[in-house]
Design a protein around this motif. Structure first.
Motif, mmCIF file in Angstrom:
data_model
loop_
_atom_site.group_PDB
_atom_site.id
_atom_site.type_symbol
_atom_site.label_atom_id
_atom_site.label_comp_id
_atom_site.label_asym_id
_atom_site.label_seq_id
_atom_site.Cartn_x
_atom_site.Cartn_y
_atom_site.Cartn_z
ATOM 1 N N GLN A 42 -10.859 -46.837 52.040
ATOM 2 C CA GLN A 42 -10.909 -48.278 51.778
ATOM 3 C C GLN A 42 -9.537 -48.910 51.706
ATOM 4 O OE1 GLN A 42 -13.858 -48.302 48.299
ATOM 5 N NE2 GLN A 42 -14.694 -49.723 49.802
ATOM 6 N N PHE A 49 -11.219 -49.916 59.615
ATOM 7 C CA PHE A 49 -12.685 -49.935 59.524
ATOM 8 C C PHE A 49 -13.227 -51.364 59.526
ATOM 9 C CE2 PHE A 49 -12.058 -45.558 57.899
ATOM 10 C CZ PHE A 49 -12.833 -44.926 58.840
ATOM 11 N N LYS A 50 -12.415 -52.327 59.055
ATOM 12 C CA LYS A 50 -12.844 -53.729 59.150
ATOM 13 C C LYS A 50 -13.022 -54.122 60.609
ATOM 14 C CE LYS A 50 -11.171 -55.341 54.904
ATOM 15 N NZ LYS A 50 -9.991 -55.700 54.153
ATOM 16 N N ASP A 228 -27.708 -56.857 65.687
ATOM 17 C CA ASP A 228 -27.947 -55.763 64.752
ATOM 18 C C ASP A 228 -27.818 -54.428 65.476
ATOM 19 O OD1 ASP A 228 -30.223 -55.301 66.169
ATOM 20 O OD2 ASP A 228 -31.603 -55.990 64.618
ATOM 21 N N SER A 229 -28.163 -53.363 64.785
ATOM 22 C CA SER A 229 -27.895 -52.035 65.332
ATOM 23 C C SER A 229 -28.704 -51.758 66.584
ATOM 24 C CB SER A 229 -28.203 -50.975 64.288
ATOM 25 O OG SER A 229 -29.575 -51.057 63.932
ATOM 26 N N GLN B 234 -21.587 -44.766 60.616
ATOM 27 C CA GLN B 234 -21.784 -46.144 60.168
ATOM 28 C C GLN B 234 -21.504 -46.287 58.678
ATOM 29 O OE1 GLN B 234 -22.087 -48.647 62.109
ATOM 30 N NE2 GLN B 234 -22.274 -47.414 63.946
ATOM 31 N N ILE B 237 -17.808 -46.451 58.250
ATOM 32 C CA ILE B 237 -17.333 -47.786 58.655
ATOM 33 C C ILE B 237 -17.639 -48.784 57.545
ATOM 34 C CG2 ILE B 237 -17.730 -49.694 60.260
ATOM 35 C CD1 ILE B 237 -18.198 -47.641 62.455
ATOM 36 N N ILE B 239 -18.064 -48.308 54.325
ATOM 37 C CA ILE B 239 -17.217 -48.106 53.143
ATOM 38 C C ILE B 239 -15.788 -48.546 53.431
ATOM 39 C CG2 ILE B 239 -16.208 -46.343 51.653
ATOM 40 C CD1 ILE B 239 -18.907 -44.835 51.937
ATOM 41 N N SER B 241 -14.661 -50.589 55.673
ATOM 42 C CA SER B 241 -14.490 -52.018 55.926
ATOM 43 C C SER B 241 -14.592 -52.831 54.642
ATOM 44 C CB SER B 241 -15.540 -52.495 56.946
ATOM 45 O OG SER B 241 -16.826 -52.454 56.382
ATOM 46 N N GLY B 242 -15.083 -52.221 53.571
ATOM 47 C CA GLY B 242 -15.122 -52.938 52.299
ATOM 48 C C GLY B 242 -13.727 -53.201 51.763
ATOM 49 N N LYS B 247 -16.447 -57.126 50.704
ATOM 50 C CA LYS B 247 -16.810 -58.311 51.479
ATOM 51 C C LYS B 247 -17.551 -59.333 50.618
ATOM 52 C CE LYS B 247 -17.239 -55.723 55.799
ATOM 53 N NZ LYS B 247 -18.140 -55.167 56.803
ATOM 54 N N THR B 253 -22.337 -56.539 56.193
ATOM 55 C CA THR B 253 -22.862 -56.720 57.554
ATOM 56 C C THR B 253 -23.474 -55.426 58.050
ATOM 57 O OG1 THR B 253 -20.690 -56.189 58.444
ATOM 58 C CG2 THR B 253 -21.212 -58.517 58.129
ATOM 59 N N GLN B 254 -22.943 -54.315 57.619
ATOM 60 C CA GLN B 254 -23.451 -53.025 58.090
ATOM 61 C C GLN B 254 -24.900 -52.802 57.642
ATOM 62 O OE1 GLN B 254 -21.243 -52.046 60.546
ATOM 63 N NE2 GLN B 254 -21.313 -49.995 59.690
ATOM 64 N N ARG B 256 -26.993 -55.431 56.439
ATOM 65 C CA ARG B 256 -27.816 -56.561 56.849
ATOM 66 C C ARG B 256 -28.243 -56.425 58.301
ATOM 67 N NH1 ARG B 256 -26.027 -61.297 59.001
ATOM 68 N NH2 ARG B 256 -23.920 -61.036 58.247
ATOM 69 N N LEU B 257 -27.361 -55.939 59.148
ATOM 70 C CA LEU B 257 -27.670 -55.829 60.572
ATOM 71 C C LEU B 257 -28.191 -54.447 60.915
ATOM 72 C CD1 LEU B 257 -24.551 -57.763 61.831
ATOM 73 C CD2 LEU B 257 -26.874 -58.618 61.572
ATOM 74 N N ASN B 258 -28.471 -53.679 59.885
ATOM 75 C CA ASN B 258 -29.147 -52.404 60.091
ATOM 76 C C ASN B 258 -28.312 -51.329 60.768
ATOM 77 O OD1 ASN B 258 -31.532 -51.361 59.249
ATOM 78 N ND2 ASN B 258 -32.733 -52.876 60.370
ATOM 79 N N PHE B 259 -26.989 -51.527 60.797
ATOM 80 C CA PHE B 259 -26.174 -50.441 61.345
ATOM 81 C C PHE B 259 -26.250 -49.248 60.400
ATOM 82 C CE2 PHE B 259 -24.337 -54.054 63.511
ATOM 83 C CZ PHE B 259 -24.313 -53.575 64.796
ATOM 84 N N ALA B 273 -19.825 -49.966 48.156
ATOM 85 C CA ALA B 273 -18.421 -49.890 48.562
ATOM 86 C C ALA B 273 -18.076 -50.971 49.576
ATOM 87 C CB ALA B 273 -18.117 -48.511 49.148
ATOM 88 N N GLU B 274 -19.039 -51.330 50.439
ATOM 89 C CA GLU B 274 -18.752 -52.354 51.447
ATOM 90 C C GLU B 274 -18.679 -53.737 50.793
ATOM 91 O OE1 GLU B 274 -21.583 -52.686 54.606
ATOM 92 O OE2 GLU B 274 -20.379 -54.176 55.676
#
Lengths: 625, 372
Positions: A42, A49-50, A228-229, B234, B237, B239, B241-242, B247, B253-254, B256-259, B273-274
């Motif tokens: 983090q 990662f962002k 989405d995914s 994913q 990513i 964790i 990106s947090g 955020k 977003t990971q 919510r968008l189901n990644f 963590a995100e």
């Protein structure tokens, strides 16, 4: 003993407590491992990662810009767009792919394999756009759109898109100029991939559509969508408006263009119905010699660019590509022997080099044949001769004997130099795709010419020219040496109305000849349409016209018919070149087409002239005798 | 069945408070992770929070019952408890419904129970009751019976195709054996044989293809990023990106968008963590490890060894769950379907964990030094 037991118990109790403390230490150690990893992900690599998470969710979908229009010089719309329905699929949205594809195959009349192939091709691979719907049936007829709509519930992931399509209000008119548009090919993608083309795009394939692609195409907009995914769009994040393609304002005059095409077509029909069964193709070019603006450019057989929207049918493809090809633009790409339309260049070469004088006389009779390696004048076959004549009469009658004699006196290089001075054997500079043919004007650098070959050189049998080159060169004669670069596009105008490109009249080359030579050519070529080989075709035409017919031999087929000339003779506004493949005599086959084009050009002026009785422009006619 | 006031005063209130806080924190994160997912919640963003609150309420009621019973009764009926646990596990083969490839659930009307969560506690009780009766655990022979006690339930859980849950029992077994005084060298030898002989043997001859892939992907998540490696990739990513501050609550977003799959259950820590960043993740970990340490503390303060060993077992179950789950989200441990105690959505896990903590409170209440 007692002490020992107590001691032992105490020791085991101490050991037990020590062991229990171990667990606290182990727990702390594990916590440190997790926190350390968390810090690494983090804090140390957070930015990386962002960007990964942003790349995950933001998809960029191009929004096609509407393609630019084409209008003629008077604002008549030749190419525009219409809204059409396209049945498309978003494979990520399918719920039961197999059964939906089966239902689609029934509704659309395609096989399931075809449908799957279309989806694969547009959404996968290097140039596929996975978030964009894949086109299944373009320009779908209304009843199919209805049927799909009725089954909407059973077809999640199938959508009906509205898209602008190329539309041609005048059908085949100017098809050879416009060219056509089609789905971009894999090869084109490889070449143009860096310019932002995608597998779904349409691109100009030939003609002005291709040549001016960069202007017509416009600039695709961009929609940034959140996905989405499963690549399902969830919402729009950003939007850049597409910029529509620019409009091409052509130099073409739709009326003249239509006249050219119709005259060619009807002439071909009547020739093929008569003596010239193989007369199936032809071309005509009309240019304003003062500016180089092309007023009409026709090639027959032609095609309707609309046949290629959205995709050409097999039947139409066979029609345009087999036999006498409709996709071959004969005006620009066809090189033919010019025959007698070359004679003015021979005359100019002879006059300028002093090899002939205007009052020298030539005898046309079969007995002189031996002097010219047994070559004949075309008049002899019908039992006539041209008798005793000067150079002007020889031009008007297109007498071969006169020009054999000039060919005997001149070198091939002298004739070639004069032809080249008028741009023959060079590209005219027209912006068009595919690039124009240059024809060929051979000289001693190319090969050696036997004396007999020089004679046939003089009557235009050793060189090849395109109808476009011929029109430009005759424009040079009409303008007494100034040859303008022919062009088809006057202006390129953005949808907001600003002019991004403009064609100014451009002098391509100039031929510097004596006034005497120019005067002679203007007079003798005017005589062609008055009393000479084109007199029949131009009889009753009120505007004095200068020109030359040509009947170019092309064994084993019939001769190619030519006419090239301009009007008004003394004040040129329009120069026309007409070619009819295997059409026979230039005066009977080609000249009437040229006349029809000129009639369309002069239009209302002509009606007025006829009423006033016509022929008045006789002042600078040259004495024939 | 009243609880003496005097005993209630002895409750570990810090532990109680931490547990309540963790459950509330968990509910908030479950709400954040599920509210966008209409398909999951059928348009009711509070659906999963509600389920979790109901489970917590049921867990609280059960906890009161556990507190009322003197844990020493459990020692007396330990055989019964242990056999009951095995029976519960075995019942899955008769009554179970398959879920995600594992046969580890029993469905009773609208309630789905995962017996293995409860059986773990029963095994701890059974094992503790056996171990306190042993004077000498230093010989290899003495390890046979406890090993069988642990291996029986493990075998059953493995037969349910839930390898992850089964393996949790291994560290619990070793922790309790160590606490009970077994020779650490001997335990170390067994662990060594397990890691370097049995594990490779199982990998090549016993594991199923998908289980093998999970282990391969643990060592190299890039191996199959769109398949077996997807979850871990994913999650990392999410964790990462947090970042430090996250955020923002509800802004994952990971998820919510189901990644991020299973974002309200197994991967709830990734959402924390995100959305809440390093700070929020540290807060969650601090809370969880505080609870674990208090649980081991109960082992230290218990009035008898049975209480201590039960506390060690239950605390270790929790510790292993936390480490394996959080570790999985950061690719520190392999991907298994182990929930995060108190945080993951899921009634069985929450109720079982609460029961475990209640048992520890019951032990703590009845510790030696009673403060009047």
């Amino acid at each position: 003993m007692n002490m020992n037991i107590m001691d032992m118990m105490d020791r085991t109790q101490k050991g037990f407590e020590r062991r229990l403390r171990t667990f606290q230490i182990v727990a702390m150690a594990l916590l440190i491992v997790l926190v350390g990893r968390l810090w690494q992900l983090q804090v140390m690599r957070g930015d990386y990662f962002k960007s990964r998470s942003t790349a995950n969710r933001i998809a960029v979908v191009p929004v096609s810009a509407p393609r630019g229009l084409m209008v003629d010089r008077n604002g008549e719309v030749l190419v525009t767009s219409r809204m059409a329905h396209t049945v498309s699929a978003m494979p990520q949205e399918f719920q039961d792919r197999q059964s939906e594809v089966e239902l689609l195959s029934r509704l659309l009349g395609m096989t399931s394999e075809e449908i799957e192939a279309k989806i694969e091709g547009q959404t996968q691979g290097k140039y596929g756009v996975p978030y964009q719907p894949a086109r299944l049936l373009e320009d779908a007829p209304a009843e199919i759109v209805m049927r799909i709509s009725e089954h909407r519930v059973d077809l999640p992931g199938v959508i009906i898109e509205e898209e602008p399509y190329r539309s041609y209000p005048h059908g085949m008119l100017a098809g050879a100029i416009i060219g056509y548009v089609g789905q971009i090919s894999q090869d084109e993608l490889k070449q143009l991939g860096d310019r932002g083309y995608r597998g779904r795009d349409r691109i100009g394939k030939t003609g002005l559509e291709r040549e001016f692609e960069e202007y017509l195409r416009g600039q695709d907009g961009i929609t940034q969508i959140e996905v989405d995914s499963l690549s399902r769009p969830r919402g729009t994040v950003g939007f850049t408006e597409p910029v529509g393609g620019a409009t091409l304002v052509l130099t073409i005059d739709a009326r003249v263009q239509r006249a050219a095409e119709e005259a060619l077509r009807s002439q071909l029909a009547s020739l093929a119905a008569g003596k010239y069964k193989n007369a199936r193709a032809g071309a005509a070019v009309a240019i304003d010699p003062r500016t180089g603006e092309i007023l009409a450019l026709a090639s027959e057989p032609g095609y309707d660019p609309g046949w290629f929207v959205p995709k050409i049918s097999e039947e139409n493809w066979r029609r345009v590509s087999t036999g006498v090809s409709a996709l071959f633009n004969r005006a620009v790409s066809g090189a033919y022997p010019p025959g007698s339309t070359f004679k003015p260049f021979t005359a100019m070469a002879a006059l300028e080099s002093g090899q002939v004088s205007l009052d020298e006389r030539f005898l046309c009779t079969p007995s002189v044949s031996s002097r010219y390696f047994g070559k004949k004048c075309s008049a002899w076959s019908s039992g006539r001769t041209h008798g005793n004549q000067n150079l002007a009469q020889g031009m008007a009658n297109s007498c071969n004997v006169v020009f054999y004699e000039l060919g005997r006196r001149l070198t091939a290089d002298q004739m070639a130099a004069m032809a080249k001075a008028f741009g023959l054997s060079y590209p005219t500079g027209l912006r068009y795709t595919p690039p124009e043919s240059t024809g060929a004007v051979p000289d001693s650098a190319t090969r050696e010419f036997m004396p007999g070959e020089r004679l046939s050189y003089a009557i235009g049998q050793q060189v090849t020219v395109t109808p476009l080159q011929m029109a430009a060169a005759y424009g040079g004669i009409a303008m007494r040496g100034s040859i303008c670069t022919p062009h088809l596009v006057r202006q390129v105008v953005t949808p907001e109305g600003s002019v991004v490109a403009e064609s100014e009249p451009e002098l391509a080359r100039s031929a510097d000849l004596s006034k005497k030579t120019w005067d002679f050519l203007h007079a003798s070529l005017t005589e062609v349409t008055r009393t000479g080989t084109a007199a029949w075709a131009f009889s009753g035409f009120p505007i004095p016209t200068a020109g030359k017919t040509g009947t170019a031999q092309s064994p084993p087929g019939d001769s190619h018919a030519w006419f090239a000339g301009w009007a008004p003779a003394s004040d040129p506004e329009i120069v026309v070149a007409v070619l009819i493949e295997q059409g026979g005599g230039g005066g009977t086959a080609a000249a009437p087409v040229a006349r029809a084009i000129m009639e369309a050009y002069f239009g209302s002026k002509l009606a007025g002239a006829e009423q006033s009785g016509g022929q008045a422009a006789d002042e600078d006619s040259f004495p024939l005798d | 069945m009243l609880i003496e006031r005097r005993l209630l005063k002895n409750l570990d209130f810090a532990l109680l408070g931490a547990v309540v806080l963790a459950i509330l924190f968990g509910c908030a994160m479950i709400y954040s992770a599920t509210r966008w997912n209409v398909r999951l919640t059928s348009d009711n963003p509070f659906l999963y929070v509600k389920k979790q609150v109901v489970a917590a309420a049921m867990g609280a009621v059960a906890s009161v019952v556990v507190l009322a019973i003197d844990y020493r009764y459990l020692a007396r009926f330990a055989n019964l408890v242990y056999i009951g646990g095995l029976a519960l596990l075995a019942s899955v083969f008769v009554l179970g419904t398959p879920s995600k490839g594992a046969m580890s659930w029993i469905r009773i009307g609208p309630i789905a129970i995962q017996p293995s969560e409860y059986a773990k506690i029963a095994v701890v009780i059974g094992l503790a009751a056996y171990l306190v009766q042993q004077d000498d655990l230093s010989t290899p022979r003495s390890l046979i019976v406890p090993a069988v006690l642990a291996l029986l339930p493990m075998g059953l859980v493995i037969a349910e195709n839930d390898l992850g849950s089964a393996l949790v029992l291994a560290p619990v077994f070793f922790a309790m054996m160590y606490a009970a005084g077994a020779d650490p060298k001997l335990l170390g030898l067994i662990i060594g044989v397990g890691l370097f002989v049995i594990a490779p043997f199982s990998y090549f001859f016993l594991l199923k293809e998908h289980q093998r892939m999970r282990i391969l992907v643990f060592f190299n998540p890039g191996l199959d990023p769109r398949g077996f490696g997807w979850n871990v990739t994913q999650s990392v990513i999410a964790i990462g990106s947090g970042g430090f501050a996250g955020k923002g609550f509800g802004q994952s977003t990971q998820a919510r968008l189901n990644f991020l799959p299973e974002h309200h259950t197994d991967f709830i820590f990734s959402v924390i963590a995100e959305e809440l960043g390093f700070l929020g993740a540290i807060a969650a970990l601090a809370l969880l490890f505080f609870i674990v340490r208090r649980c081991y503390g109960v082992a230290q303060s218990a009035r008898d060894r049975f209480g201590s060993l039960v506390a060690v077992g239950i605390a270790t179950i929790m510790l292993v769950h936390i480490f394996v789950n959080v570790g999985m989200t950061m690719n520190v441990s392999p991907c298994t379907g182990i929930p995060l105690p108190f945080f993951s959505a899921g009634g069985s896990s929450l109720i079982a964990t609460m029961l475990g903590v209640a048992l520890l409170q019951s032990i703590h209440m009845r510790r030696k030094k009673i403060v009047f």
